[in-house]
Design a protein around this motif. Sequence first.
Motif, mmCIF file in Angstrom:
data_model
loop_
_atom_site.group_PDB
_atom_site.id
_atom_site.type_symbol
_atom_site.label_atom_id
_atom_site.label_comp_id
_atom_site.label_asym_id
_atom_site.label_seq_id
_atom_site.Cartn_x
_atom_site.Cartn_y
_atom_site.Cartn_z
ATOM 1 N N PHE A 35 0.811 -1.221 0.000
ATOM 2 C CA PHE A 35 0.000 0.000 0.000
ATOM 3 C C PHE A 35 0.848 1.277 0.000
ATOM 4 C CE2 PHE A 35 -2.996 -3.074 1.838
ATOM 5 C CZ PHE A 35 -4.111 -2.839 1.047
ATOM 6 N N LEU A 36 2.169 1.132 0.031
ATOM 7 C CA LEU A 36 3.038 2.290 0.195
ATOM 8 C C LEU A 36 3.623 2.755 -1.133
ATOM 9 C CD1 LEU A 36 4.961 1.159 3.400
ATOM 10 C CD2 LEU A 36 2.953 2.648 3.257
ATOM 11 N N SER A 37 4.065 4.005 -1.155
ATOM 12 C CA SER A 37 4.757 4.570 -2.310
ATOM 13 C C SER A 37 6.262 4.491 -2.061
ATOM 14 C CB SER A 37 4.347 6.029 -2.527
ATOM 15 O OG SER A 37 2.974 6.121 -2.843
ATOM 16 N N PHE A 38 6.980 3.914 -3.008
ATOM 17 C CA PHE A 38 8.424 3.751 -2.904
ATOM 18 C C PHE A 38 9.124 4.817 -3.740
ATOM 19 C CE2 PHE A 38 6.943 -0.218 -1.360
ATOM 20 C CZ PHE A 38 7.977 -0.867 -0.711
ATOM 21 N N SER A 39 10.305 5.230 -3.266
ATOM 22 C CA SER A 39 11.108 6.196 -4.021
ATOM 23 C C SER A 39 12.575 6.003 -3.671
ATOM 24 C CB SER A 39 10.675 7.632 -3.705
ATOM 25 O OG SER A 39 10.842 7.912 -2.328
ATOM 26 N N ALA A 40 13.455 6.562 -4.497
ATOM 27 C CA ALA A 40 14.891 6.489 -4.226
ATOM 28 C C ALA A 40 15.220 7.317 -2.992
ATOM 29 C CB ALA A 40 15.674 6.996 -5.428
ATOM 30 N N VAL A 41 16.121 6.781 -2.154
ATOM 31 C CA VAL A 41 16.547 7.479 -0.937
ATOM 32 C C VAL A 41 18.071 7.476 -0.912
ATOM 33 C CG1 VAL A 41 16.485 7.524 1.582
ATOM 34 C CG2 VAL A 41 14.468 6.768 0.304
ATOM 35 N N GLY A 42 18.690 8.575 -1.309
ATOM 36 C CA GLY A 42 20.143 8.685 -1.261
ATOM 37 C C GLY A 42 20.829 7.944 -2.396
ATOM 38 N N PRO A 43 22.160 8.093 -2.491
ATOM 39 C CA PRO A 43 22.916 7.544 -3.620
ATOM 40 C C PRO A 43 23.422 6.119 -3.420
ATOM 41 C CG PRO A 43 24.357 8.900 -2.293
ATOM 42 C CD PRO A 43 22.995 8.957 -1.632
ATOM 43 N N HIS A 44 23.238 5.545 -2.239
ATOM 44 C CA HIS A 44 23.907 4.283 -1.940
ATOM 45 C C HIS A 44 23.069 3.053 -2.273
ATOM 46 C CE1 HIS A 44 25.972 7.252 0.699
ATOM 47 N NE2 HIS A 44 27.028 6.591 0.292
ATOM 48 N N TYR A 45 21.784 3.085 -1.969
ATOM 49 C CA TYR A 45 20.968 1.883 -2.158
ATOM 50 C C TYR A 45 20.549 1.762 -3.625
ATOM 51 C CZ TYR A 45 17.670 -1.841 -1.396
ATOM 52 O OH TYR A 45 17.027 -3.048 -1.458
ATOM 53 N N PRO A 46 20.727 0.588 -4.231
ATOM 54 C CA PRO A 46 20.431 0.430 -5.664
ATOM 55 C C PRO A 46 18.962 0.099 -5.932
ATOM 56 C CG PRO A 46 21.398 -1.585 -4.835
ATOM 57 C CD PRO A 46 21.375 -0.616 -3.667
ATOM 58 N N ALA A 96 29.370 3.589 -9.102
ATOM 59 C CA ALA A 96 30.613 2.968 -8.631
ATOM 60 C C ALA A 96 30.510 2.548 -7.173
ATOM 61 C CB ALA A 96 31.772 3.938 -8.832
ATOM 62 N N ILE A 97 29.915 3.390 -6.330
ATOM 63 C CA ILE A 97 29.832 3.093 -4.902
ATOM 64 C C ILE A 97 28.950 1.878 -4.628
ATOM 65 C CG2 ILE A 97 27.828 4.559 -4.360
ATOM 66 C CD1 ILE A 97 29.411 5.484 -1.870
ATOM 67 N N GLN A 98 28.043 1.562 -5.564
ATOM 68 C CA GLN A 98 27.150 0.417 -5.398
ATOM 69 C C GLN A 98 27.793 -0.890 -5.855
ATOM 70 O OE1 GLN A 98 23.959 1.984 -7.765
ATOM 71 N NE2 GLN A 98 22.937 2.931 -6.013
ATOM 72 N N LEU A 150 41.793 2.192 0.520
ATOM 73 C CA LEU A 150 40.842 1.928 -0.558
ATOM 74 C C LEU A 150 41.093 2.858 -1.740
ATOM 75 C CD1 LEU A 150 38.412 0.395 -1.637
ATOM 76 C CD2 LEU A 150 36.929 2.041 -0.456
ATOM 77 N N ASP A 151 41.383 4.116 -1.473
ATOM 78 C CA ASP A 151 41.706 5.041 -2.562
ATOM 79 C C ASP A 151 42.924 4.545 -3.348
ATOM 80 O OD1 ASP A 151 39.616 6.701 -1.938
ATOM 81 O OD2 ASP A 151 40.823 8.176 -0.847
ATOM 82 N N ALA A 152 43.929 4.056 -2.635
ATOM 83 C CA ALA A 152 45.119 3.529 -3.310
ATOM 84 C C ALA A 152 44.769 2.296 -4.143
ATOM 85 C CB ALA A 152 46.194 3.190 -2.277
ATOM 86 N N ASP A 153 43.905 1.439 -3.613
ATOM 87 C CA ASP A 153 43.471 0.253 -4.358
ATOM 88 C C ASP A 153 42.763 0.640 -5.651
ATOM 89 O OD1 ASP A 153 44.410 -1.655 -2.580
ATOM 90 O OD2 ASP A 153 42.536 -1.750 -1.451
ATOM 91 N N LEU A 154 41.887 1.626 -5.563
ATOM 92 C CA LEU A 154 41.121 2.022 -6.744
ATOM 93 C C LEU A 154 42.019 2.674 -7.787
ATOM 94 C CD1 LEU A 154 37.879 3.340 -5.004
ATOM 95 C CD2 LEU A 154 38.186 1.184 -6.227
ATOM 96 N N GLY A 161 34.014 -3.373 -12.622
ATOM 97 C CA GLY A 161 33.136 -3.284 -13.782
ATOM 98 C C GLY A 161 31.674 -3.289 -13.385
ATOM 99 N N PRO A 162 30.794 -3.018 -14.341
ATOM 100 C CA PRO A 162 29.361 -3.007 -14.034
ATOM 101 C C PRO A 162 28.901 -4.360 -13.502
ATOM 102 C CG PRO A 162 29.799 -2.075 -16.205
ATOM 103 C CD PRO A 162 31.075 -2.695 -15.742
ATOM 104 N N GLY A 163 28.071 -4.326 -12.486
ATOM 105 C CA GLY A 163 27.530 -5.568 -11.947
ATOM 106 C C GLY A 163 27.565 -5.591 -10.434
ATOM 107 N N TYR A 164 26.673 -6.384 -9.873
ATOM 108 C CA TYR A 164 26.657 -6.582 -8.425
ATOM 109 C C TYR A 164 27.837 -7.459 -8.017
ATOM 110 C CZ TYR A 164 22.009 -4.534 -8.298
ATOM 111 O OH TYR A 164 20.958 -3.661 -8.398
ATOM 112 N N ILE A 165 28.471 -7.111 -6.914
ATOM 113 C CA ILE A 165 29.624 -7.877 -6.453
ATOM 114 C C ILE A 165 29.173 -9.293 -6.096
ATOM 115 C CG2 ILE A 165 29.379 -7.087 -4.066
ATOM 116 C CD1 ILE A 165 32.435 -7.123 -3.866
#
Length: 223
Positions: A35-46, A96-98, A150-154, A161-165
């Motif tokens: 019964f609820l309306s869904f929407s995007a919340v922030g940049p992290h959750y896909p 990228a963060i996802q 992590l910055d050094a690793d990247l 690449g694109p895709g879920y880990i």
Amino acid sequence: MPWQVSVHHQGNERHPVVVIDEFADAERFREDASFLSFSAVGPHYPGVRAPVAHRMLAPLLDQLEPIVRDVFGPGQLQIVDAFYSLVTTPPERLAAIQRLPHFDEVSLSRLALLHFLSPDETSGTGFYRHRATGMEAVESNRLAAYREALDADLRRHGLPGPGYIAGDTPIFEQVALHQGRFNRALLYRSSTLHCAHIPDGIPLAADPLRGRLTVNTFLDLRP
């Protein structure tokens, strides 16, 4: 039906994950979500989210408290946030963060509770070790060192690449994978490195009765 509870201490750092089957009245949550309306919340959750009324969760927290006391230590559970969540982003459109394991919070008092609500559930949650540092969780005293490494690793390996880990990568090693199951809940510290396990072919529908529906609750364990 009584809870079926198991506790898993995983990885080199032995962080606990509590697995609870037959967690709640799952159909009540599914009906509420429909019964609820869904929407995007922030940049992290896909995907998209909708708030869960705290009154839906309060009786479950009362049952959780003795388990939390035994596994994570004493304190009173309080809800910080709670959302119905639907993964809807195709793999090729992930930011990228996802595409990296993440942590939700650096405080040891914060816990994450994930409740699977899809009857044909095939996803799960993977937990990871950062290879360069050996970290399997990122608390406040580790945050600066983790970010620097992590910055050094990247820079060295580039963005994934694109895709879920799914499993090991040049930067992260999977230390555990907990399979989702209808009406199963996972409880773990928010500081642990983790990521949703989203297999190929899973429905990425925005309809809570057809998509990968979960309740994501963030808790604080207060003295």
